[in-house]
Every structure is written in structure tokens, then in C-alpha cells.
Design an enzyme around this catalytic site. Structure first.
Site, PDB file in Angstrom:
ATOM      1  N   ASP A 106       0.909  -1.177  -0.091  1.00 36.56           N
ATOM      2  CA  ASP A 106      -0.086   0.131  -0.140  1.00 36.56           C
ATOM      3  C   ASP A 106       0.727   1.304  -0.030  1.00 36.56           C
ATOM      4  OD1 ASP A 106      -2.636   1.379   0.057  1.00 36.56           O
ATOM      5  OD2 ASP A 106      -2.389   1.632   2.294  1.00 36.56           O
ATOM      6  N   GLU A 181      -9.319   4.023  -1.852  1.00 36.69           N
ATOM      7  CA  GLU A 181      -8.143   3.904  -2.800  1.00 36.69           C
ATOM      8  C   GLU A 181      -8.568   3.129  -3.994  1.00 36.69           C
ATOM      9  OE1 GLU A 181      -4.782   2.248  -0.554  1.00 36.69           O
ATOM     10  OE2 GLU A 181      -5.215   3.074   1.369  1.00 36.69           O
ATOM     11  N   ARG A 217      -7.006   3.747  13.717  1.00 38.05           N
ATOM     12  CA  ARG A 217      -6.078   4.702  13.930  1.00 38.05           C
ATOM     13  C   ARG A 217      -5.532   4.889  15.537  1.00 38.05           C
ATOM     14  NH1 ARG A 217      -4.986   6.172   8.576  1.00 38.05           N
ATOM     15  NH2 ARG A 217      -6.960   6.861   7.626  1.00 38.05           N
ATOM     16  N   GLN A 220      -2.994   1.945  15.280  1.00 37.67           N
ATOM     17  CA  GLN A 220      -1.790   2.710  14.388  1.00 37.67           C
ATOM     18  C   GLN A 220      -0.804   3.521  15.250  1.00 37.67           C
ATOM     19  OE1 GLN A 220      -3.452   4.270  10.822  1.00 37.67           O
ATOM     20  NE2 GLN A 220      -1.390   4.716   9.902  1.00 37.67           N
ATOM     21  N   LYS A 233      -3.544  -2.019  10.464  1.00 32.37           N
ATOM     22  CA  LYS A 233      -3.916  -2.026   9.178  1.00 32.37           C
ATOM     23  C   LYS A 233      -4.158  -3.525   8.793  1.00 32.37           C
ATOM     24  CE  LYS A 233      -2.987   2.133   7.392  1.00 32.37           C
ATOM     25  NZ  LYS A 233      -3.780   2.887   6.708  1.00 32.37           N
ATOM     26  N   THR A 237      -8.613  -5.665   4.406  1.00 32.97           N
ATOM     27  CA  THR A 237      -8.174  -4.663   3.248  1.00 32.97           C
ATOM     28  C   THR A 237      -9.385  -5.281   2.221  1.00 32.97           C
ATOM     29  OG1 THR A 237      -5.899  -4.464   3.482  1.00 32.97           O
ATOM     30  CG2 THR A 237      -7.051  -3.933   1.154  1.00 32.97           C
TER      31      THR A 237
END
Length: 394
Positions: A106, A181, A217, A220, A233, A237
Site C-alpha cells: 500500500d 483507494e 487509527r 496504528q 492495518k 483490506t
């Protein structure tokens, strides 16, 4: 025989022809192509066993000339009559993950996104790190948790440490976020020790999907120093089921924004691979953002070149993502951490305030691009609902 009717304004006309993997009751997954509101069974329609496989990998590995040839055959086929047994209504098939993902990388290619996060995380300091405009920054993710649209997300747990805490605590993420994305799928790989030049992108990359790089978040922010994204993460996905061929995106090609300073020679493009693709972020039925991919600073060709310049190999099925797509305006930002400015500027969604995602929320990402016929082509959607965390030892 069946003549496939394509509704006026369809995002899935003959200038698109995205590939996917589908099954019908009692049958094995196989490759199909979407035409209007129908899915055409390619193994049956073309009489080729490479499309009887449960992923696109075998077909993609055949290479660029084969991709061009098959696209021409499909265009001719669906413009005439198709065997009845090869045509299925799209709402009567089950869709599957279209590729066996090899590696997942990524990137962090939006200057607007990187600048916003820099301002949030490092107030008073330059928002971009010194290397950002010299190379496409990225990280290696977890291929085993790439999942299909429609797969629910269980809220992740992990260590978190708020600024006012002395020590970390363990528990459910309270700052669950999306990242809107695009994902690029490698069709033909490269050998170990052999970099892929930027001008080989069009022959190496098979197609494009919508991608949601889910982010916890709070997990992370505690774990990513000094290395990088890990548990915040790696839990999921999501990608769309339809792979839009790169061959369908010639009309969407645009220049990238001016790159200053000029990139090093291995990153210089003579014909840039910027793409005019519009995304849409929907939360609980309300559109909250429309990120423009054409604003991305680094192109996918530059990403692939950088990913392999050290001699790292690439393989059929490798997936690399753009990083969060954001524009200059608030309603063009591709993550809730940006839209709500770290939670300080809540959104109003359905009469309720939202900063980060709550259990039961449903997020949908969509994307369209200019097509060769003057209309638009579609990428489908990534639709996901948030489920409560599962009990784990504290």
C-alpha cells in the site's frame, strides 16, 4: 442464443468489460465478464479452459498480447449473439475474490492526504516528510486478509495509548476508519533482481479495483513508531469483485500533477499514467465525500517501478494500492480522520454525529471513469458493514 441488452447509461458497456469470478448454484467458481446487467461465462462462451479456473491468475499470466486478443474476441461476441447457457443475470450469481493475491503493498501517493495527516500529527512542523516528494512512500501489507466486497468487518482489538495516558491499554479500536483507494493488479511478474521500468506498467498491470484499506487509527498511532503500519492495518483490506482492465482506461489517462523536484531518472515517465477516476464514499446511505484520483501526486507506474527498483520480484496476482485518495476540499477527502479533522469536526449523517465508525455502520465505495464511447465506465462497489469486536483475553 441471447442478444445481451445494455441499458442506456450503463456503466458496464462494451467499452468496459470488467472481469470477475462467479458461480451459480451447484457450480464451481469460474471467470466471467460483466456486460450490462449480465455476466457471461467465458469458459463456455469462448471454449477456453483457462476461464474455468477459480481465479483470474492463469489468464493474467498469459500476458499482454493475450489480454488484447481476448478483449477483442469478447467485444465481438457480446456485440452479437451469445449462447443462452453462458449468460446469467448479475443479481443471480455469487461473486468471489477475483484473484489469488500474491503480495500486497500500500502506497501513500496523495499529496493532499499526506499533507493533512502531517498537519494533524505534527502541528507546527512541515507537513510532508523530507523524502515524500522524492519517492512513493509505501508499506508491505498482509495479502491473507484481502477480502471481497460484502464481507463484514469485525472491529479490531489491540494496544492503544491516548496522549494523556502514561501506559497503553488493550481493547477495541475506538477510531476505526476507511481509506478510499484504488488497487492495481499485476498480470505478469518480474524476476528477482530485475527492476520494472516505468514504461512497462501498461504491459505488466492487468487491471484496477476499488480498494478500502481499513485503518484502526488508535492502534496504528501507538505501534507505528519506529517501523510502520502493522496491526492497525492488517486486519482487513476490502476490494471490489470486478477488475476493470487497464485496456479499458485509455480514455481516462491524464497527466499527473507537476512533480517538483523532478524525480530521479528511474521514476520519470515520458507518458504519465495519471487517471481521471472519480470515487464516492457513502456512509449509511449518505454520500460524504467524492475523492478525485486525478489529484494523486505519484502514478501507479511510478509505484511499480519504485517497488521493484531494489530488485524485488513481482508476481501474477500481486496487488498494490494507491493510498488514500484525497483532493483539496473537505468533501474530497478519502478518510474520516481527514473529513472530521481527527474527530474535531463531526459529520452529520442521518441526524447523528459521526467521527469514526460505529458498530452497525455500512460504508460503500464506488468509482467511475471516462469511457471510450464518451460515457462513463464503472468499477462496481466495495460495500462493508462493521460488526462488534469479538471477545478476547485482555
Amino acid at each position: 442464443m441471447t442478444t445481451i441488452e445494455i441499458p442506456d447509461g450503463s456503466l458496464f458497456g462494451v467499452d468496459n468489460l470488467p472481469y470477475g469470478v462467479f458461480s451459480t448454484p451447484g457450480t464451481a467458481p469460474r471467470v466471467g465478464v460483466r456486460v450490462g446487467d449480465s455476466v457471461v461465462d467465458l469458459a463456455m462462451a469462448l471454449g477456453d479452459d483457462v476461464f474455468a479456473q477459480p481465479t483470474l491468475n492463469a489468464f493474467m499470466a498469459q500476458g499482454y498480447r493475450r489480454w488484447v486478443e481476448v478483449r477483442e474476441r469478447i467485444t465481438e461476441l457480446v456485440s452479437g449473439d451469445v449462447p443462452d447457457a453462458a449468460v446469467h443475470p448479475v443479481d443471480e450469481v455469487r461473486l468471489h475474490l477475483p484473484v489469488e493475491v500474491g503480495d500486497y503493498v500500500d502506497f501513500y501517493a496523495s499529496e493532499h492526504h499526506a499533507t493533512n495527516l502531517g498537519k494533524l500529527f505534527r502541528p507546527g512542523a512541515p507537513p510532508l516528510m523530507p523524502n515524500w516528494k522524492h519517492l512513493p512512500v509505501g508499506y508491505h501489507g498482509r495479502a491473507g486478509t484481502v477480502i471481497l466486497s460484502g464481507t463484514d468487518i469485525v472491529r479490531p482489538c489491540g494496544q492503544r495509548k491516548a496522549p494523556d495516558q502514561d501506559t497503553p491499554t488493550f481493547g477495541e479500536s475506538q477510531r476505526l476508519d476507511i481509506e478510499a483507494e484504488l488497487g492495481f493488479i499485476v498480470g505478469t511478474g518480474s524476476e528477482l533482481g530485475t527492476p520494472v521500468p516505468v514504461d512497462e506498467f501498461g504491459q505488466r498491470v492487468f487491471g484496477v479495483v476499488i480498494l478500502n484499506d481499513w485503518s484502526a487509527r488508535d492502534i496504528q498511532s501507538w505501534e507505528y513508531v519506529p517501523l510502520g503500519p502493522f496491526l492497525g492495518k492488517s486486519f482487513a483490506t476490502s476490494i471490489s469483485p470486478w477488475v476493470v482492465p487497464l485496456l479499458a482506461l485509455e480514455s481516462a489517462r491524464v497527466d499527473t500533477p507537476k512533480q517538483d523536484p523532478e524525480p530521479l531518472p528511474y521514476l520519470r515517465e515520458t507518458s504519465p499514467w495519471g487517471l481521471d477516476i472519480d470515487l464516492e464514499v457513502e456512509l449509511n446511505g449518505q454520500v460524504v465525500s467524492r475523492p478525485p484520483y486525478r489529484e494523486m501526486y505519484w502514478s501507479p507506474a511510478q509505484m511499480l517501478a519504485h517497488m521493484t527498483v531494489n530488485g524485488a520480484s513481482s508476481r501474477t496476482g500481486d496487488l498494490f494500492a494507491s493510498g488514500t485518495i484525497s483532493g483539496p476540499e473537505r468533501d474530497q477527502r478519502g478518510a474520516f480522520i481527514e473529513i472530521t479533522w481527527g474527530g474535531k469536526e463531526p459529520l452529520q449523517v442521518g441526524g447523528e454525529e459521526r467521527t469514526f465508525l460505529q458498530d452497525g455502520d455500512e460504508v460503500v465505495l464506488r468509482a467511475t471513469a471516462p469511457g471510450a464511447g464518451g460515457g462513463r465506465i464503472g468499477f462496481g462497489e466495495v460495500r462493508t458493514r462493521i460488526l462488534p469486536a469479538k471477545g478476547v483475553a485482555k
